[in-house]
Motif scaffolding. Structure first.
Motif, PDB file in Angstrom:
ATOM      1  N   GLY A 127       0.819  -1.204   0.000  1.00  0.00           N
ATOM      2  CA  GLY A 127       0.000   0.000   0.000  1.00  0.00           C
ATOM      3  C   GLY A 127       0.854   1.256   0.000  1.00  0.00           C
ATOM      4  O   GLY A 127       2.068   1.211   0.204  1.00  0.00           O
ATOM      5  N   ASN A 128       0.201   2.351  -0.252  1.00  0.00           N
ATOM      6  CA  ASN A 128       0.895   3.638  -0.282  1.00  0.00           C
ATOM      7  C   ASN A 128       1.250   4.078   1.134  1.00  0.00           C
ATOM      8  O   ASN A 128       0.471   3.857   2.067  1.00  0.00           O
ATOM      9  CB  ASN A 128       0.028   4.691  -0.964  1.00  0.00           C
ATOM     10  CG  ASN A 128      -0.171   4.393  -2.428  1.00  0.00           C
ATOM     11  OD1 ASN A 128       0.753   3.964  -3.117  1.00  0.00           O
ATOM     12  ND2 ASN A 128      -1.382   4.611  -2.913  1.00  0.00           N
ATOM     13  N   GLU A 130      -1.191   5.872   3.588  1.00  0.00           N
ATOM     14  CA  GLU A 130      -2.294   5.112   4.172  1.00  0.00           C
ATOM     15  C   GLU A 130      -2.025   4.731   5.628  1.00  0.00           C
ATOM     16  O   GLU A 130      -2.948   4.400   6.369  1.00  0.00           O
ATOM     17  CB  GLU A 130      -2.569   3.868   3.338  1.00  0.00           C
ATOM     18  CG  GLU A 130      -3.093   4.200   1.951  1.00  0.00           C
ATOM     19  CD  GLU A 130      -3.135   2.999   1.013  1.00  0.00           C
ATOM     20  OE1 GLU A 130      -2.794   1.876   1.433  1.00  0.00           O
ATOM     21  OE2 GLU A 130      -3.504   3.206  -0.158  1.00  0.00           O
ATOM     22  N   ASN A 159      -3.396   7.010   9.917  1.00  0.00           N
ATOM     23  CA  ASN A 159      -4.805   6.737  10.218  1.00  0.00           C
ATOM     24  C   ASN A 159      -5.329   7.730  11.265  1.00  0.00           C
ATOM     25  O   ASN A 159      -4.601   8.628  11.712  1.00  0.00           O
ATOM     26  CB  ASN A 159      -4.956   5.288  10.690  1.00  0.00           C
ATOM     27  CG  ASN A 159      -4.082   4.975  11.897  1.00  0.00           C
ATOM     28  OD1 ASN A 159      -3.722   5.862  12.665  1.00  0.00           O
ATOM     29  ND2 ASN A 159      -3.732   3.714  12.069  1.00  0.00           N
TER      30      ASN A 159
END
Length: 121
Positions: A62-63, A66, A69
């Motif tokens: 994933g990037n 991300e 959070n």
């Protein structure tokens, strides 16, 4: 020091260098106050810029952005509040994310300005 910690430091250095080249003044790197921590605090156009740096060797999982959070955002905001109080700063605050991707320099760097907002300010 663990390899991932060294890589993270390289990423933060690349991010700070990137910001400096763009005209930002770096006020602090890895600022800490108890358990509170900010990766980079800079000043640009009479704004305080708080930058969260996320470094990854690749984007297979994933990037990097991300990983910022809601819990991390709350921590950054609380840390920024402590920073503002400690240094009696009265400037508008902007929260940015810089992603650093690659095995080694030169890294692929992305600057996400206004990545998130605080309900406090």
């Amino acid at each position: 020091m663990a390899e991932h910690n060294e890589f993270g430091k390289e990423g933060e250095t690349a991010a700070a260098d990137f910001l400096t080249e763009k005209g930002y003044s770096i006020l602090h790197r890895n600022w800490r106050c108890g358990k509170k921590e900010l990766d980079i605090v800079a000043k640009y156009n009479n704004e305080l810029i708080v930058v969260e740096v996320k470094s990854r060797k690749d984007i297979r999982f994933g990037n990097p952005e991300e990983a910022v959070n809601d819990r991390k955002i709350r921590h950054i905001i609380a840390s920024t509040d402590a920073y503002l109080r400690k240094f009696a700063i009265d400037l508008p605050v902007r929260f940015d994310i810089i992603t650093v991707v690659g095995q080694e320099a030169p890294f692929q760097i992305e600057h996400i300005a206004d990545a998130f907002y605080s309900p406090i300010w």
